[in-house]
Design a protein around this motif. Structure first.
Motif, mmCIF file in Angstrom:
data_model
loop_
_atom_site.group_PDB
_atom_site.id
_atom_site.type_symbol
_atom_site.label_atom_id
_atom_site.label_comp_id
_atom_site.label_asym_id
_atom_site.label_seq_id
_atom_site.Cartn_x
_atom_site.Cartn_y
_atom_site.Cartn_z
ATOM 1 N N LYS A 171 0.862 -1.181 0.000
ATOM 2 C CA LYS A 171 0.000 0.000 0.000
ATOM 3 C C LYS A 171 0.904 1.238 0.000
ATOM 4 C CE LYS A 171 -3.999 0.165 2.622
ATOM 5 N NZ LYS A 171 -4.779 0.331 3.865
ATOM 6 N N TYR A 172 1.531 1.508 1.108
ATOM 7 C CA TYR A 172 2.399 2.683 1.224
ATOM 8 C C TYR A 172 3.863 2.367 0.916
ATOM 9 C CZ TYR A 172 -1.773 4.384 3.481
ATOM 10 O OH TYR A 172 -3.074 4.721 3.735
ATOM 11 N N LEU A 173 4.213 1.105 0.986
ATOM 12 C CA LEU A 173 5.570 0.650 0.688
ATOM 13 C C LEU A 173 5.494 -0.462 -0.356
ATOM 14 C CD1 LEU A 173 6.809 0.316 4.395
ATOM 15 C CD2 LEU A 173 7.281 2.205 2.826
ATOM 16 N N LEU A 174 6.432 -0.479 -1.273
ATOM 17 C CA LEU A 174 6.546 -1.532 -2.297
ATOM 18 C C LEU A 174 5.286 -1.663 -3.160
ATOM 19 C CD1 LEU A 174 8.341 -4.300 -0.198
ATOM 20 C CD2 LEU A 174 9.383 -2.619 -1.718
ATOM 21 N N LEU A 175 4.604 -0.561 -3.391
ATOM 22 C CA LEU A 175 3.386 -0.609 -4.206
ATOM 23 C C LEU A 175 3.670 -1.145 -5.603
ATOM 24 C CD1 LEU A 175 0.388 0.000 -4.642
ATOM 25 C CD2 LEU A 175 1.056 2.336 -5.287
ATOM 26 N N ASN A 176 4.702 -0.637 -6.261
ATOM 27 C CA ASN A 176 5.005 -1.095 -7.623
ATOM 28 C C ASN A 176 5.310 -2.586 -7.657
ATOM 29 O OD1 ASN A 176 4.647 1.434 -8.783
ATOM 30 N ND2 ASN A 176 6.772 2.027 -8.398
ATOM 31 N N GLU A 177 6.056 -3.056 -6.656
ATOM 32 C CA GLU A 177 6.429 -4.471 -6.615
ATOM 33 C C GLU A 177 5.197 -5.360 -6.399
ATOM 34 O OE1 GLU A 177 10.027 -2.071 -5.453
ATOM 35 O OE2 GLU A 177 7.876 -1.954 -5.124
ATOM 36 N N VAL A 178 4.298 -4.931 -5.551
ATOM 37 C CA VAL A 178 3.094 -5.732 -5.302
ATOM 38 C C VAL A 178 2.161 -5.700 -6.506
ATOM 39 C CG1 VAL A 178 0.991 -5.869 -3.888
ATOM 40 C CG2 VAL A 178 3.233 -5.642 -2.797
ATOM 41 N N LEU A 179 1.991 -4.546 -7.119
ATOM 42 C CA LEU A 179 1.127 -4.481 -8.304
ATOM 43 C C LEU A 179 1.706 -5.279 -9.469
ATOM 44 C CD1 LEU A 179 -0.146 -0.799 -8.126
ATOM 45 C CD2 LEU A 179 -1.420 -2.906 -7.636
ATOM 46 N N ALA A 180 3.034 -5.444 -9.505
ATOM 47 C CA ALA A 180 3.646 -6.284 -10.537
ATOM 48 C C ALA A 180 3.265 -7.754 -10.342
ATOM 49 C CB ALA A 180 5.166 -6.122 -10.514
ATOM 50 N N MET A 181 2.852 -8.128 -9.136
ATOM 51 C CA MET A 181 2.426 -9.499 -8.853
ATOM 52 C C MET A 181 0.991 -9.770 -9.307
ATOM 53 S SD MET A 181 3.758 -9.953 -4.959
ATOM 54 C CE MET A 181 5.353 -10.651 -4.624
ATOM 55 N N LEU A 182 0.264 -8.735 -9.688
ATOM 56 C CA LEU A 182 -1.152 -8.866 -10.023
ATOM 57 C C LEU A 182 -1.324 -9.204 -11.494
ATOM 58 C CD1 LEU A 182 -3.951 -8.521 -8.667
ATOM 59 C CD2 LEU A 182 -3.894 -6.127 -9.413
ATOM 60 N N ASN A 183 -2.039 -10.286 -11.759
ATOM 61 C CA ASN A 183 -2.338 -10.693 -13.131
ATOM 62 C C ASN A 183 -3.276 -9.694 -13.803
ATOM 63 O OD1 ASN A 183 -0.896 -13.149 -13.247
ATOM 64 N ND2 ASN A 183 -2.534 -14.197 -12.140
ATOM 65 N N PRO A 184 -3.230 -9.573 -15.132
ATOM 66 C CA PRO A 184 -4.240 -8.767 -15.830
ATOM 67 C C PRO A 184 -5.645 -9.288 -15.473
ATOM 68 C CG PRO A 184 -2.465 -9.329 -17.319
ATOM 69 C CD PRO A 184 -2.231 -10.123 -16.049
ATOM 70 N N GLY A 185 -6.542 -8.374 -15.194
ATOM 71 C CA GLY A 185 -7.888 -8.733 -14.754
ATOM 72 C C GLY A 185 -7.969 -8.996 -13.268
ATOM 73 N N GLY A 186 -6.829 -8.945 -12.605
ATOM 74 C CA GLY A 186 -6.791 -9.202 -11.166
ATOM 75 C C GLY A 186 -7.282 -8.014 -10.354
ATOM 76 N N LEU A 187 -7.753 -8.304 -9.160
ATOM 77 C CA LEU A 187 -8.285 -7.294 -8.252
ATOM 78 C C LEU A 187 -7.228 -6.877 -7.233
ATOM 79 C CD1 LEU A 187 -11.732 -8.960 -7.470
ATOM 80 C CD2 LEU A 187 -11.351 -6.927 -8.902
ATOM 81 N N TYR A 188 -7.119 -5.583 -7.017
ATOM 82 C CA TYR A 188 -6.275 -5.012 -5.972
ATOM 83 C C TYR A 188 -7.215 -4.236 -5.054
ATOM 84 C CZ TYR A 188 -2.962 -1.815 -3.720
ATOM 85 O OH TYR A 188 -2.248 -1.091 -2.808
ATOM 86 N N ILE A 189 -7.211 -4.592 -3.770
ATOM 87 C CA ILE A 189 -8.175 -4.031 -2.824
ATOM 88 C C ILE A 189 -7.434 -3.472 -1.617
ATOM 89 C CG2 ILE A 189 -10.257 -4.523 -1.453
ATOM 90 C CD1 ILE A 189 -9.999 -7.324 -3.323
ATOM 91 N N VAL A 190 -7.805 -2.257 -1.209
ATOM 92 C CA VAL A 190 -7.290 -1.662 0.020
ATOM 93 C C VAL A 190 -8.453 -1.061 0.797
ATOM 94 C CG1 VAL A 190 -4.966 -1.194 -0.872
ATOM 95 C CG2 VAL A 190 -6.738 0.554 -1.089
ATOM 96 N N ASP A 191 -8.301 -1.033 2.113
ATOM 97 C CA ASP A 191 -9.308 -0.401 2.965
ATOM 98 C C ASP A 191 -8.643 0.669 3.822
ATOM 99 O OD1 ASP A 191 -7.922 -2.042 4.748
ATOM 100 O OD2 ASP A 191 -9.712 -2.845 5.691
ATOM 101 N N ASP A 192 -9.398 1.221 4.746
ATOM 102 C CA ASP A 192 -8.906 2.257 5.666
ATOM 103 C C ASP A 192 -8.419 3.501 4.934
ATOM 104 O OD1 ASP A 192 -9.507 0.505 7.720
ATOM 105 O OD2 ASP A 192 -7.461 -0.252 7.863
#
Length: 192
Positions: free
Chosen positions: A126-147
């Motif tokens: 979320k606040y750290l390593l955002l690019n690295e985590v989003l690189a783990m997401l497949n096309p069509g994949g969901l990325y969800i954050v709260d708070d």
């Protein structure tokens, strides 16, 4: 529609909630958020799901409740004491891998992993390593954050950090966002 959840809670939820309160853990996920997590998990049959920030397993229980038998969930938390609660109530679910690890170490050590659904409920992803985590997401994949709405436990200066985070997400051409002023403030994004 009201803010009351008129549907059954996962079978383990109440026991986990009681253990969470007894432990004194003060950062559990909101039940409204969790209900949405369950529904979104159901949209990924045979999916590979990731939760960053297991906590005591409250949101984990909801995600598992939405998953089909062929899906898997990796849930990561650095705090072994709260993760022990999740292990107690959810550890027998063969679809679940509970991992005690520092978020940065886990993300960098699993850079090649790919997921169809990522719930980032901690700083890493979320606040750290955002690019690295989003690189783990497949096309069509969901990325969800709260708070994303102001929370009573936010430290001083966190509101500005949240605003910058949302601005960064909005600039990304690889994501399509929905920002919800509901529950604790949820963003659901799909990777293009």
């Amino acid at each position: 529609m009201t803010d009351v959840i008129n549907q059954p809670f996962p079978p383990t939820y109440l026991a986990i909630d009681q253990a969470t309160q007894s432990h004194g853990f003060t950062m559990p996920s909101d039940p409204l958020t969790c209900s949405l997590l369950r529904t979104l998990a159901a949209s990924k049959p045979a999916g590979r799901l990731l939760e960053l920030g297991t906590g005591t397993g409250l949101s984990t229980a909801w995600i598992l409740d939405g998953m089909d038998a062929d899906s898997t969930l990796v849930s990561v938390d650095y705090d072994g004491q709260v993760l022990a609660i999740a292990h107690t109530y959810l550890g027998d679910d063969q679809r679940l891998s509970l991992v005690e690890a520092d978020g940065e170490a886990w993300v960098t050590g699993n850079a090649g992993a790919r997921f169809d659904y990522i719930f980032a409920d901690t700083w890493h992803g979320k606040y750290l390593l955002l690019n690295e985590v989003l690189a783990m997401l497949n096309p069509g994949g969901l990325y969800i954050v709260d708070d994303m709405l102001p929370q009573p436990n936010w430290p001083e200066g966190h509101a500005e950090k949240a605003i910058r985070f949302v601005e960064d997400l909005e600039k990304r051409p690889d994501l399509l966002l929905t920002k919800q002023h509901w529950a604790t403030g949820i963003i659901v994004a799909v990777k293009r």
